[in-house]
Design an enzyme around this catalytic site. Structure first.
Site, PDB file in Angstrom:
ATOM      1  N   PHE A 142      -0.538  14.321  -2.670  1.00 27.57           N
ATOM      2  CA  PHE A 142       0.161  13.234  -3.338  1.00 27.57           C
ATOM      3  C   PHE A 142      -0.748  12.098  -3.788  1.00 27.57           C
ATOM      4  O   PHE A 142      -1.572  11.925  -3.106  1.00 27.57           O
ATOM      5  CB  PHE A 142       1.254  12.283  -2.105  1.00 27.57           C
ATOM      6  CG  PHE A 142       1.814  11.097  -2.440  1.00 27.57           C
ATOM      7  CD1 PHE A 142       3.069  11.544  -3.055  1.00 27.57           C
ATOM      8  CD2 PHE A 142       1.245  10.010  -2.654  1.00 27.57           C
ATOM      9  CE1 PHE A 142       3.712  10.028  -3.295  1.00 27.57           C
ATOM     10  CE2 PHE A 142       1.888   8.764  -2.716  1.00 27.57           C
ATOM     11  CZ  PHE A 142       3.257   9.019  -3.548  1.00 27.57           C
ATOM     12  N   ASP A 227      -9.520  11.131  -3.356  1.00 28.05           N
ATOM     13  CA  ASP A 227      -8.465  10.190  -3.537  1.00 28.05           C
ATOM     14  C   ASP A 227      -8.351   9.768  -2.081  1.00 28.05           C
ATOM     15  O   ASP A 227      -7.581  10.360  -1.056  1.00 28.05           O
ATOM     16  CB  ASP A 227      -7.056  10.704  -3.975  1.00 28.05           C
ATOM     17  CG  ASP A 227      -5.781   9.614  -3.688  1.00 28.05           C
ATOM     18  OD1 ASP A 227      -6.151   8.569  -3.074  1.00 28.05           O
ATOM     19  OD2 ASP A 227      -4.821  10.009  -4.489  1.00 28.05           O
ATOM     20  N   LYS A 256      -4.022   0.858  -0.568  1.00 25.62           N
ATOM     21  CA  LYS A 256      -3.409   0.596   0.696  1.00 25.62           C
ATOM     22  C   LYS A 256      -4.197  -0.425   1.552  1.00 25.62           C
ATOM     23  O   LYS A 256      -3.932  -1.453   1.073  1.00 25.62           O
ATOM     24  CB  LYS A 256      -3.240   1.779   1.387  1.00 25.62           C
ATOM     25  CG  LYS A 256      -2.250   2.555   0.654  1.00 25.62           C
ATOM     26  CD  LYS A 256      -1.625   3.876   1.484  1.00 25.62           C
ATOM     27  CE  LYS A 256      -0.355   4.404   0.545  1.00 25.62           C
ATOM     28  NZ  LYS A 256      -0.561   5.860   0.184  1.00 25.62           N
TER      29      LYS A 256
HETATM   30  C1  LIG Z   1      -0.098   6.204  -1.171  1.00 23.38           C
HETATM   31  C2  LIG Z   1      -0.983   7.103  -2.121  1.00 23.38           C
HETATM   32  C3  LIG Z   1      -1.159   6.741  -3.356  1.00 23.38           C
HETATM   33  C4  LIG Z   1      -0.170   5.563  -4.154  1.00 23.38           C
HETATM   34  O1  LIG Z   1      -0.460   4.460  -3.774  1.00 23.38           O
HETATM   35  P1  LIG Z   1       0.569   3.598  -4.194  1.00 23.38           P
HETATM   36  O2  LIG Z   1       0.258   2.292  -3.988  1.00 23.38           O
HETATM   37  O3  LIG Z   1       1.957   3.687  -3.366  1.00 23.38           O
HETATM   38  O4  LIG Z   1       1.086   3.565  -5.723  1.00 23.38           O
HETATM   39  C5  LIG Z   1      -1.995   7.592  -3.952  1.00 23.38           C
HETATM   40  N1  LIG Z   1      -2.747   8.536  -3.182  1.00 23.38           N
HETATM   41  C6  LIG Z   1      -2.752   8.583  -2.027  1.00 23.38           C
HETATM   42  C7  LIG Z   1      -3.500   9.749  -1.413  1.00 23.38           C
HETATM   43  C8  LIG Z   1      -1.866   7.911  -1.099  1.00 23.38           C
HETATM   44  O5  LIG Z   1      -1.559   8.160  -0.043  1.00 23.38           O
END
Ligand SMILES: *Cc1c(COP(=O)(O)O)cnc(C)c1O
Length: 402
Positions: A142, A227, A256
């Site tokens: 994700f 990420d 986040k």
């Molecule tokens: C939540 C998340 C995203 C996307 O972040 P948004 O602020 O919702 O666009 C990307 N990568 C990872 C690993 C995430 O958990």
């Protein structure tokens, strides 16, 4: 008309695209690890907005930083300098050990930005043939919701009928370094991976996975992008999850919790040999790097350090995992995770039901998959509060259907 919970939920059902299926609770107030619904019922927040509320709700110093900045200067766009961005980026480069950082707003934008920068590097530094740079991603990943990002998704609903998606994306199984090596060609620009798959169900790879990945990326001259939008900033008991594995990425995405639970703030961090390629006109964002984001981002980092949230998370995460395992919860086959990113695996697809029962009993959590519930409370949670949660969890799980 009575404006009860049903009223507010139905407004969203009526007027919003039905792109979420929320747990039926309507919150109107929160502080620290607790949130309250419109009737005043108290809940312990064990989701933390998918890790964005690591500091808890409305941390007073973050709110103060936000308000103070709002009273002075909120937005300049990058057409002009402001007196906050530089110090924020310096702090972030010092924290991460990278030379450069590029500010964006949401996580998905940070990932898009990272992909653009890594493709540019592939053409301008590595020498990949025009228009043929390939991106490798892991299955069950994700990374966000934009078209570019979902081109790497392996989940049906995330991709279905949104095409045509990006070409030149290769998918390899997560936790399989040999498959990564086999997928690399001379056109490959990069491999992007989460150090623990959060949305995918809190999937923790083998200890030697990321070290092997690092070695392969070096040997084959491709960039490694980790990420850490969910796992970063203390969530797994280290400032960054990659520290558990003794590796460093070439490109790091953060988001986040960087926004302290109040404001979207994301960053791409990398060496100058990569981010210096992003020249004027190549990329940008109207709100990216605005002074409010910078002030909030700095406050978020300062609090993590001052309140020792990373160390506290390592400690309380280990405690929570141990206790959950000791309780021998009914129908639970596995407890996994690091720090305060914990997945509880059921033998059957009862995670959604469990989340609803937990809500009714005063704990907010969400199913990550039909068989997995995720516990990711704010990092400020105390032992006493964990004990309080464990009592409820044990009771709720024992009343789940067989
Ligand atoms: C939540 C998340 C995203 C996307 O972040 P948004 O602020 O919702 O666009 C990307 N990568 C990872 C690993 C995430 O958990």
């Amino acid at each position: 008309m009575v404006k009860d919970g049903k009223y507010y939920a139905e407004l969203v059902e009526k007027y919003c695209a039905p792109n979420y299926e929320p747990i039926p609770v309507v919150l109107s107030r929160a502080e620290g690890i607790y949130a309250y619904d419109i009737d005043g019922k108290k809940y312990m927040d064990m989701l933390s907005a998918y890790s964005a509320l690591s500091h808890g709700h409305r941390h007073p110093e973050i709110i103060r930083a936000l308000i103070e900045q709002c009273e002075k200067l909120t937005l300049t766009s990058r057409a002009f300098h402001n007196d906050k961005l530089g110090e924020f980026l310096k702090k972030m480069c010092e924290l991460t050990g990278f030379e450069r950082a590029l500010p964006m707003n949401t996580g998905a934008e940070a990932v898009e930005t990272a992909l653009k920068a890594m493709r540019k590097w592939a053409y301008e530094v590595k020498g990949v043939r025009r228009e043929s740079a390939r991106i490798i991603a892991a299955s069950n990943n994700f990374h966000g919701r934009t078209i570019g990002v979902i081109s790497m998704s392996t989940k049906g609903p995330s991709r279905e009928n949104f095409g045509p998606l990006l070409p030149c994306v290769d998918i390899v199984p997560f936790n399989d370094a040999a498959a990564l090596e086999a997928a690399i060609t001379e056109d490959t620009a990069c491999f992007i991976v989460e150090p623990i798959q959060g949305e995918g169900g809190v999937i923790v790879p083998d200890d030697d996975y990321l070290p092997k990945v690092r070695e392969i990326c070096d040997k084959c001259n491709i960039l490694l992008c980790i990420d850490e939008i969910q796992t970063g900033l203390g969530r797994t008991g280290k400032m960054f999850c990659f520290e558990h594995y003794g590796v460093r990425p070439d490109v790091l995405t953060i988001g986040k919790a960087l926004g302290g639970g109040v404001y979207p703030v994301s960053l791409v961090c990398a060496g100058a040999e990569i981010l210096s390629l992003m020249k004027p006109g190549t990329h940008g964002s109207t709100f990216g790097g605005n002074p409010v984001a910078a002030a909030v981002g700095m406050a978020s980092i300062d609090i993590l350090i001052k309140e020792k949230l990373v160390e506290r998370c390592a400690d309380s995460g280990a405690y929570l995992m141990k206790k959950l395992a000791e309780m021998k919860l009914k129908n639970v086959t596995e407890i996994r995770g690091k720090g305060l990113l914990i997945g509880v695996e059921f033998a059957k697809p009862v995670a959604h039901e469990a989340a609803i029962s937990l809500m009714e009993a005063g704990i907010l959590a969400k199913d990550a998959r039909p068989t997995t519930i995720r516990f990711a409370p704010p990092l400020i949670i105390t032992r006493e509060q964990i004990d309080e949660a464990l009592v409820i969890i044990e009771k709720v799980f024992s009343s789940l259907p067989d």
